[in-house]
Scaffold this motif. Structure first.
Motif, short mmCIF file in Angstrom:
data_model
loop_
_atom_site.label_atom_id
_atom_site.label_comp_id
_atom_site.label_asym_id
_atom_site.label_seq_id
_atom_site.Cartn_x
_atom_site.Cartn_y
_atom_site.Cartn_z
N LYS A 110 -1.55 11.19 -17.14
CA LYS A 110 -2.02 12.58 -17.15
C LYS A 110 -3.34 12.75 -16.40
N CYS A 111 -3.40 12.18 -15.19
CA CYS A 111 -4.60 12.36 -14.36
C CYS A 111 -4.20 12.26 -12.90
N MET A 112 -5.09 12.73 -12.01
CA MET A 112 -4.84 12.61 -10.57
C MET A 112 -5.27 11.23 -10.10
N ASN A 113 -4.46 10.62 -9.26
CA ASN A 113 -4.81 9.34 -8.66
C ASN A 113 -4.88 9.51 -7.15
N ASP A 114 -5.94 8.95 -6.52
CA ASP A 114 -5.89 8.76 -5.07
C ASP A 114 -5.04 7.51 -4.85
N ILE A 115 -4.15 7.57 -3.89
CA ILE A 115 -3.42 6.35 -3.55
C ILE A 115 -3.59 6.10 -2.06
N PHE A 116 -3.61 4.85 -1.68
CA PHE A 116 -3.82 4.56 -0.26
C PHE A 116 -3.09 3.32 0.20
N VAL A 117 -2.85 3.31 1.52
CA VAL A 117 -2.31 2.13 2.20
C VAL A 117 -3.19 1.88 3.41
N SER A 118 -3.63 0.68 3.63
CA SER A 118 -4.44 0.35 4.80
C SER A 118 -3.61 0.51 6.07
N ARG A 119 -4.22 1.09 7.08
CA ARG A 119 -3.49 1.47 8.30
C ARG A 119 -2.68 0.36 8.97
N PRO A 120 -3.19 -0.87 9.01
CA PRO A 120 -2.40 -1.91 9.72
C PRO A 120 -1.05 -2.18 9.08
N TYR A 121 -0.83 -1.74 7.85
CA TYR A 121 0.42 -2.13 7.17
C TYR A 121 1.55 -1.11 7.33
N LEU A 122 1.27 0.01 7.98
CA LEU A 122 2.34 0.98 8.28
C LEU A 122 2.15 1.47 9.71
N ASN A 123 3.24 1.44 10.48
CA ASN A 123 3.15 1.82 11.90
C ASN A 123 4.22 2.86 12.24
N ALA A 124 4.01 3.51 13.40
CA ALA A 124 4.89 4.62 13.77
C ALA A 124 6.35 4.18 13.94
N ASP A 125 6.58 2.92 14.26
CA ASP A 125 7.98 2.51 14.46
C ASP A 125 8.63 1.96 13.17
N ASP A 126 7.93 2.06 12.06
CA ASP A 126 8.51 1.54 10.81
C ASP A 126 9.61 2.45 10.24
N LYS A 127 10.66 1.80 9.74
CA LYS A 127 11.74 2.51 9.05
C LYS A 127 11.67 2.05 7.60
N VAL A 128 11.21 2.97 6.77
CA VAL A 128 10.70 2.58 5.46
C VAL A 128 11.69 2.94 4.35
N LEU A 129 11.93 1.95 3.49
CA LEU A 129 12.67 2.21 2.25
C LEU A 129 11.65 2.23 1.12
N ILE A 130 11.53 3.40 0.47
CA ILE A 130 10.58 3.58 -0.63
C ILE A 130 11.29 3.23 -1.93
N VAL A 131 10.65 2.43 -2.78
CA VAL A 131 11.26 2.12 -4.09
C VAL A 131 10.23 2.29 -5.20
N ASP A 132 10.73 2.63 -6.38
CA ASP A 132 9.84 2.71 -7.54
C ASP A 132 10.67 2.50 -8.81
N ASP A 133 9.96 2.29 -9.92
CA ASP A 133 10.64 2.05 -11.19
C ASP A 133 11.23 3.33 -11.77
N PHE A 134 10.42 4.40 -11.82
CA PHE A 134 10.86 5.67 -12.43
C PHE A 134 10.69 6.81 -11.45
N LEU A 135 11.54 7.83 -11.60
CA LEU A 135 11.31 9.12 -10.94
C LEU A 135 11.30 10.18 -12.04
N ALA A 136 10.20 10.93 -12.11
CA ALA A 136 10.12 12.00 -13.12
C ALA A 136 9.94 13.32 -12.38
#
Ligand code: 5GP
Length: 195
Positions: free
Chosen positions: A102-128
């Motif tokens: 029940k709070c806001m979180n800043d979330i971040f990824v360092s730039r070198p780890y994601l690039n314009a040519d990446d094809k990304v599969l996002i996964v997580d434990d829960f979706l609410a």
């Protein structure tokens, strides 16, 4: 029932406030056999689609991400929470309201780890309500990369996240979709999926 629905029925505990506790195999102790089955199921459901990076969010998404990354043999990146105030130039930053805390979180990824040519599969434990997924999508977009799909272990179908992501056109695959859960009787109703 599929393997994950079965596991939820056997070991899940419904808390007040529409919270499902699955600490026994997903959120505290990690059941490697179930994680392995989740990873295989995502690999099957997203077969034929381009994936060169897995993206998740700390903490509980990491276990799923790692086993899936192993199957694809691609890097697994996890978004971190907090600590963005000082140095922002080298990070993609987004914001997500945490359903559990029940709070806001800043979330971040360092730039070198994601690039314009990446094809990304996002996964997580829960979706609410979809906040975590939307913030990960936002980060992928900031990098100029593309979202191949979103894999969720447990979707809470009464909350708006699933509808939101599907209506936005994302390929969303949830292994168990809970359409209802009853605190008093500790019973579950799963959406039938022909997958
Ligand atoms: P959303 O961002 O979609 O609103 O919520 C998803 C995030 O909140 C997940 O990453 C998960 O950590 C947490 N979450 C939401 N609902 C539940 C729940 O019923 N049980 C548990 N264990 N985590 C939940």
């Amino acid at each position: 029932m599929n393997f994950l629905e079965q596991k939820i029925v056997e070991e899940g505990c419904i808390k007040q406030g529409n919270i499902l506790k699955v600490d026994n195999f997903l959120n505290h102790q990690i059941d490697i056999d179930i994680m392995r089955q989740i990873a295989y199921e995502f690999k099957r459901r997203f077969r034929g689609l381009p994936v060169n990076k897995i993206l998740t969010i700390e903490a509980s998404g990491i276990a799923i991400g790692v086993l899936l990354g192993h199957l694809y043999d691609v890097p697994v990146v996890f978004a971190k929470k907090g600590e963005t105030a000082n140095c922002t130039d080298d990070k993609y930053i987004s914001h997500a309201y945490s359903f559990t805390h029940k709070c806001m979180n800043d979330i971040f990824v360092s730039r070198p780890y994601l690039n314009a040519d990446d094809k990304v599969l996002i996964v997580d434990d829960f979706l609410a309500d979809g906040q975590a997924a939307l913030s990960l999508i936002d980060i992928v977009k900031q990098a100029g990369a593309s979202v191949t799909g979103i894999g969720i272990a447990i979707e809470k179908g009464q909350q708006k996240g699933g509808t939101l992501l599907r209506e936005a056109g994302y390929r969303l695959e949830s292994i168990a979709i809970l359409d209802d859960m009853d605190y008093e009787t500790q019973t579950f109703k799963f959406r039938s999926q022909n997958r």
